[in-house]
Design a protein around this motif. Structure first.
Motif, PDB file in Angstrom:
ATOM      1  N   GLU A   1       0.961  -0.861   0.045  1.00  0.00           N
ATOM      2  CA  GLU A   1      -0.013   0.051  -0.042  1.00  0.00           C
ATOM      3  C   GLU A   1       0.856   1.332   0.020  1.00  0.00           C
TER       4      GLU A   1
ATOM      5  N   THR B   1      -5.033   3.062   6.086  1.00  0.00           N
ATOM      6  CA  THR B   1      -4.833   1.756   5.484  1.00  0.00           C
ATOM      7  C   THR B   1      -3.191   1.284   5.273  1.00  0.00           C
ATOM      8  N   MET B   2      -2.619   2.466   5.062  1.00  0.00           N
ATOM      9  CA  MET B   2      -1.072   2.220   4.834  1.00  0.00           C
ATOM     10  C   MET B   2      -0.491   2.089   6.213  1.00  0.00           C
TER      11      MET B   2
END
Length: 202
Positions: free
Chosen positions: A151, A179-180
């Motif tokens: 990601e 998310t990362m």
């Protein structure tokens, strides 16, 4: 495998690296915003490293030799920061479809400091959003035994995407950052545990 008790309560030490030293650079704006997101993420302690403050000469000393005093001081100060980090986020544009020279030079000055640690990327630029630099950096860090996180976060036409110090579409950008960071924390925790159980050798 569970994390050793001595690590369980310690936050992961994340180094956010500003990879551009060019006049008028956008990098610090993106890096400061991302560092804020990381500092608010559970389990992370954040250090912002601006390579403009750590200029390293392009001519490296031969292996085993000592660089000039000023270069040695810069190298040692930066080495201490990189060594103490459990994970990295590199904030980078792309110059001529590749990595900024100062960033690549800095990476090349070190080896053990990167090994067996995760690296994620925040890139920015025009239509390409810095993605070609990221793809090149993935190959570079693989050679250094670092683990790059799939990601990433990219700002296309970055100068239009920000209003002052904040992205115009804050919700989308913050979601992508989370998310990362979730993935980076997973890898950082796993690799920190692995290094504690068995120090990395290359």
């Amino acid at each position: 495998m569970t994390e050793h008790p001595e690590h369980a309560e310690q936050p992961l030490r994340l180094a956010v690296i500003v990879g551009s030293v060019r006049d008028g650079r956008f990098g610090p704006t993106a890096a400061r915003w991302f560092a804020e997101q990381a500092a608010a993420h559970p389990g992370l302690s954040v250090e912002l490293i601006d390579l403009l403050s750590y200029p390293l000469p392009l001519v490296m000393p031969e292996p085993g030799s000592t660089p000039p005093p000023e270069a040695a001081r810069t190298r040692d100060a930066l080495a201490a920061l990189l060594t103490s980090a459990d994970a990295f986020v590199v904030v980078t544009p792309e110059y001529n479809h590749t990595v900024p020279a100062a960033l690549k030079n800095t990476i090349d000055w070190f080896f053990d400091e990167w090994a067996a640690k995760p690296v994620a990327f925040v890139s920015y630029g025009g239509m390409g959003g810095g993605l070609r630099a990221v793809e090149h950096l993935r190959n570079v860090f693989a050679e250094l035994h670092a683990v790059t996180v799939r990601e990433s976060l990219s700002f296309h036409n970055a100068w239009d995407r920000f209003e002052g110090d904040r992205p115009r579409d804050a919700e989308e950008a913050e979601g992508a950052a989370k998310t990362m960071l979730d993935r980076l924390v997973w890898w950082g925790t796993a690799l920190r545990t692995a290094r504690a159980v068995r120090p990395f050798e290359h």
